[in-house]
Design an enzyme around this catalytic site. Structure first.
Site, PDB file in Angstrom:
ATOM      1  N   GLU A  51      37.179  34.677  -4.370  1.00  0.00           N
ATOM      2  CA  GLU A  51      36.507  33.510  -4.921  1.00  0.00           C
ATOM      3  C   GLU A  51      35.088  33.902  -5.290  1.00  0.00           C
ATOM      4  O   GLU A  51      34.318  34.340  -4.429  1.00  0.00           O
ATOM      5  CB  GLU A  51      36.495  32.367  -3.895  1.00  0.00           C
ATOM      6  CG  GLU A  51      37.882  31.808  -3.651  1.00  0.00           C
ATOM      7  CD  GLU A  51      37.896  30.673  -2.630  1.00  0.00           C
ATOM      8  OE1 GLU A  51      38.861  29.916  -2.625  1.00  0.00           O
ATOM      9  OE2 GLU A  51      36.937  30.564  -1.827  1.00  0.00           O
ATOM     10  N   ASP A  62      27.774  22.640   0.803  1.00  0.00           N
ATOM     11  CA  ASP A  62      27.728  23.909   1.520  1.00  0.00           C
ATOM     12  C   ASP A  62      26.849  23.868   2.757  1.00  0.00           C
ATOM     13  O   ASP A  62      25.858  23.151   2.812  1.00  0.00           O
ATOM     14  CB  ASP A  62      27.234  25.015   0.583  1.00  0.00           C
ATOM     15  CG  ASP A  62      28.339  25.462  -0.363  1.00  0.00           C
ATOM     16  OD1 ASP A  62      29.389  25.897   0.135  1.00  0.00           O
ATOM     17  OD2 ASP A  62      28.156  25.332  -1.585  1.00  0.00           O
ATOM     18  N   TYR A 178      43.658  24.422  -1.566  1.00  0.00           N
ATOM     19  CA  TYR A 178      42.608  24.814  -0.618  1.00  0.00           C
ATOM     20  C   TYR A 178      42.476  23.679   0.391  1.00  0.00           C
ATOM     21  O   TYR A 178      41.957  22.623   0.067  1.00  0.00           O
ATOM     22  CB  TYR A 178      41.295  25.015  -1.388  1.00  0.00           C
ATOM     23  CG  TYR A 178      40.130  25.580  -0.587  1.00  0.00           C
ATOM     24  CD1 TYR A 178      39.735  25.030   0.632  1.00  0.00           C
ATOM     25  CD2 TYR A 178      39.385  26.649  -1.086  1.00  0.00           C
ATOM     26  CE1 TYR A 178      38.657  25.534   1.326  1.00  0.00           C
ATOM     27  CE2 TYR A 178      38.293  27.155  -0.392  1.00  0.00           C
ATOM     28  CZ  TYR A 178      37.946  26.590   0.809  1.00  0.00           C
ATOM     29  OH  TYR A 178      36.861  27.091   1.506  1.00  0.00           O
TER      30      TYR A 178
END
Lengths: 255, 402
Positions: A51, A62, A178
C-alpha cells in the site's frame, strides 16, 4: 486480459497455507529514496501487497506515527505524482506485486479522477483505497477507475452492518476488503479486540472475495491469529515507525 | 436526510463514521418531527439565551454614510456573546435524546468552544474541546472561559495548529469514541446531516429577523448580509429569506491581506473544488491538493473550507459572495464602536464593512440587514496588536520615505 495481481497474490498465499501480508508505507518517509529501498526490502521479506500511503496535509483517520510520517514527507514536498512515479519503478522491478494507492480523496479529486486513473494505470497500480470515500460516494471514482483496469479497496469498520459489507463488495470483487479491527485511528496496539475473530468469520461468510484485517497489527502472533480468520493481514504503523527509526526494513518485518 | 447541495456536500468520511452519521440522521429526523423537541429548544433559546435578539437601526452610522439604512440583527446580545449557542443547544438536545454521554467540539476563535462548554455545563455533560495551539494563544480569554465552564481544552500542536487541525483531532476522537460521544460541529460544514442540522438550528436568526423587519418597517430588507467562514451565521440569516426572491443574500468572506497575496480565508472567491472534513466543497488548497493555511485578522473566519450549501447558493446565483480585507473589517469595527456604541466581533465586522461599502450609493429607503453575529470583547487584545503593528509599519515606511 490483464492479470489480476491482487487475486493472484491472495491465491499464492493460500496455496502456501499462510495469510497474505499487506504492507503499508508512507511514501516519502523518511525520504523517497528510502521508501523505494524499503519496498524492495518488504517484498524480499515476504510482503505480498504494497500500500502506497500518499501523504496528505489533513490525515484525520491516522494515528500519530503515520501522521508524523506524512508531515515529514510533505515537508520534503512529496506529492501524489511522486508516489505514482515510484509505483512505476516498483512495478518495473516487481511485476507480480499488487500496488494499492492509499490516501485521502482530495489528492485524487484535485488531480482530476480521470487524469489520476490514467496515470495510475500507466504506473502499474492495481487499486485505490481512499480513506474518506465510503460506499455512498465511491461511484464517482470507481466508474472512472474501472475502464483503466483499476479497482478499489473498500474499508469495512467494526460497526459496518453485514448487509453493507455485502453491498461494499459489489463491483469490486477483483479486490479485497480492508477490515478495520478497531474503532479508531491507525496505530499499533498491544491487544486486538476479542470479538475480532467472530467478526472476521461473519464477514468472510458473507462475501466471496478475500478479506484482510488491519489497524493495530504489529506482531507475528497477531498476524497468525488474524490469518486463521481472514485471507490476509495489514501492517502499517509498525513498519513506518521502524523505517523512521532505523532507515531500513531489512530482516524480519514483524516483531 | 438532505445529503447533497448541487454537486456539494455528501458524506466523505471514514467508514467507521457512517453508522454514527446514519444514527444521527435518523435521530434528527425524529427530533424534528417531535413537537416536544422544538418546544424545549425554543424554551431554552428564550429563557437561557435571551431570545429573541433585537434589531437595531444604526441611525448615526447610516446618516454619516448618507445612503441606505443599516440595520443590525443583534446575535451579539445572546448569552455567550454570539450566534454559536443556538446551534450547540440544538445539538446537545439531540445528543441527550440519543443517549450520548459526552460532548466534543472543535473551535477556532473559541466562540463555538465556549458555546459547547456552556451547554455541556447546562446539561451536566463532560466536554472536551480541540483548539489549534496558535488559536489557544491568540484567543486566551476564550480558553479561560471554556475551562471555567468545566471543559477540557486540548491544544492541537500539529499541522498548521489552527481550526482545520483542531477539526482533524476532533474527528479522531469521535471515530474512536463514537459509541458514547456526540461531536458538536460548529458550522454548516462537515458530512451530512451536519450542514442541514446546523442551518436548521441557526435558522432562528433569519426567521426572527424576517418577522421583526415586517413589524418594524412593514417590509422585508433589500439585502441580508453576513460574514462567512464556515458560514453558519450566514446560513441561519439566509434561511429566513431564501424564498423571498427580492431579498439579496450577501455572504462576506475574509480577504485577509488581500486575495492577490494568498493570505486570506476566502474559499468561494479564492478556492477550488475539493473534499475535506466530510464534505465536497470549495477549498483553499495547493496545486497538489493539500490544504493551505489560511489567514484572517479574525480567527473565527480562518478556515480553508466553507459550508457546501453556500457553494451551491453561489453557483445558482441565489446568494452572492464578496470579500472584505482585514483593514476594511477593522475600519468597520471602529465605525460601529464610535457611531453606535456597539463593539462587534471582528468576524461580524466583515459583514458590516460590506454594508458600509454598499450604503452610500444606495437610496435612503434601502434597508441593509447585517447579521451582527457576535460581540467583540474577545477581540480587544488582537485588535490592539493589529493596530500597533500597522502603526509601526506605517511609522517605518514614513521613516524610509523621509
Amino acid at each position: 486480459m490483464k492479470a489480476n495481481r491482487i487475486a493472484n497474490a491472495f491465491a499464492r498465499a493460500k496455496a502456501e497455507g499462510r495469510p497474505a501480508f499487506v504492507a503499508y508505507l508512507t511514501i516519502g518517509y523518511p525520504t523517497l529514496a528510502k521508501s523505494e529501498a524499503a519496498i524492495d526490502q518488504l517484498i524480499a521479506g515476504g510482503a505480498d501487497i504494497i500500500e502506497f500511503g500518499v501523504p496528505f496535509s489533513d490525515p484525520f483517520a491516522d494515528g500519530a506515527v503515520i501522521r508524523a510520517a506524512a508531515y515529514e514527507a510533505l515537508r520534503q514536498g512529496v506529492t501524489l505524482d511522486n508516489a505514482l512515479a515510484l509505483a512505476a519503478r516498483v512495478r518495473a522491478k516487481h511485476p507480480d506485486t499488487p500496488i494499492v494507492v492509499f490516501s485521502y480523496y482530495n489528492l485524487i479529486l484535485s488531480k482530476g479522477p480521470e487524469a489520476f486513473a490514467a496515470a495510475a494505470e500507466a504506473a502499474g497500480a492495481d487499486a485505490v483505497l481512499a480513506v474518506d470515500l465510503p460506499l455512498e460516494e465511491r461511484d464517482e471514482l470507481l466508474s472512472v477507475l474501472k475502464p483503466h483496469g483499476l479497482t478499489m479497496v473498500p474499508l469495512i469498520a467494526p460497526n459496518t452492518p453485514i448487509e453493507r459489507v455485502v453491498e461494499s463488495a459489489k463491483g469490486v470483487e477483483d479486490s479485497f476488503l480492508y477490515v478495520i479491527t478497531v474503532k479508531g485511528i491507525t496505530g499499533a496496539r498491544a491487544e486486538l479486540p476479542p470479538e475480532l475473530t467472530d467478526r472476521l468469520d461473519a464477514i468472510r461468510a458473507a462475501v466471496s472475495m478475500p478479506i484482510a484485517a488491519g489497524f493495530g497489527v504489529s506482531t507475528k502472533a497477531q498476524a497468525a491469529e488474524i490469518g486463521r480468520h481472514a485471507d490476509g493481514f495489514i501492517v502499517g504503523s509498525a513498519l513506518v515507525k521502524r523505517l523512521g527509526e532505523t532507515g531500513s526494513l531489512e530482516g524480519d518485518l514483524l516483531a | 436526510m438532505k445529503t447533497h447541495y448541487g454537486t456539494y456536500g455528501g458524506q466523505y468520511v471514514a467508514e467507521t463514521l457512517m453508522k454514527p452519521l446514519a444514527d444521527m440522521a435518523v435521530a434528527y429526523d425524529e427530533a424534528k418531527a417531535d413537537p416536544a423537541f422544538k418546544r424545549e429548544f425554543d424554551e431554552i433559546l428564550r429563557d437561557y439565551v435571551g431570545r429573541e435578539s433585537p434589531l437595531t437601526v444604526c441611525r448615526r452610522l447610516s446618516a454619516h454614510l448618507g445612503g441606505a439604512q443599516i440595520v443590525l440583527k443583534r446575535e451579539d446580545l445572546n448569552h455567550t456573546g454570539a450566534h454559536k449557542v443556538n446551534n450547540t443547544i440544538g445539538q446537545a438536545l439531540l445528543a441527550r435524546r440519543m443517549g450520548k454521554k459526552r460532548l466534543i467540539a472543535e473551535t477556532g476563535a473559541g466562540m463555538h468552544g465556549v458555546a459547547t462548554a456552556t451547554v455541556a455545563a447546562l446539561f451536566g455533560m463532560p466536554c472536551e474541546v480541540y483548539m489549534g495551539a496558535i488559536d489557544v494563544k491568540r484567543q486566551a480569554p476564550n480558553v479561560a472561559r471554556m475551562e471555567m465552564l468545566g471543559a477540557k481544552v486540548h491544544a492541537v500542536e500539529e499541522g498548521s495548529a489552527t481550526l482545520k487541525d483542531a477539526m482533524n483531532e476532533a474527528i479522531r476522537d469521535w471515530v474512536t469514541n463514537c459509541d458514547d460521544t456526540f461531536y458538536v460541529i460548529g458550522t454548516v460544514a462537515g458530512p451530512a446531516p451536519y450542514p442541514e442540522m446546523v442551518r436548521d438550528f441557526q435558522s432562528v436568526i433569519g426567521v426572527e429577523a424576517r418577522r421583526q423587519c415586517l413589524e418594524k418597517f412593514g417590509r422585508l430588507p433589500d439585502q441580508a448580509i453576513a460574514c462567512v467562514g464556515g458560514g453558519s451565521n450566514a446560513m441561519g440569516l439566509f434561511a429566513g429569506f431564501i424564498d423571498d426572491a427580492d431579498v439579496r443574500l450577501v455572504g462576506v468572506e475574509a480577504g485577509g491581506k488581500g486575495l492577490a497575496t494568498g493570505e486570506h480565508a476566502a474559499s468561494i472567491n479564492g478556492g477550488r473544488l475539493g473534499v475535506l472534513h466530510g464534505a465536497k466543497t470549495m477549498l483553499l488548497q495547493t496545486d497538489d491538493g493539500n490544504i493551505l493555511d489560511t489567514y484572517s485578522v479574525s480567527a473565527g473566519l480562518d478556515y480553508p473550507g466553507v459550508g457546501p450549501e453556500h457553494c451551491h447558493l453561489h453557483d445558482t446565483g441565489r446568494a452572492e459572495y464578496s470579500v472584505i480585507n482585514d483593514d476594511e473589517a477593522v475600519a468597520a469595527f471602529d465605525a460601529l464602536c464610535r457611531f453606535e456604541g456597539i463593539i462587534p466581533a471582528l468576524e461580524s465586522s466583515h459583514a458590516l464593512a460590506e454594508a458600509i461599502k454598499r450604503a452610500p450609493s444606495l437610496p435612503k429607503d434601502t434597508i441593509l440587514l447585517v447579521n451582527l453575529s457576535g460581540r467583540g470583547d474577545k477581540d480587544m487584545e488582537n485588535i490592539m496588536k493589529w493596530k500597533e503593528s500597522r502603526r509601526s509599519a506605517s511609522g517605518s515606511s514614513a521613516k524610509s520615505e523621509g
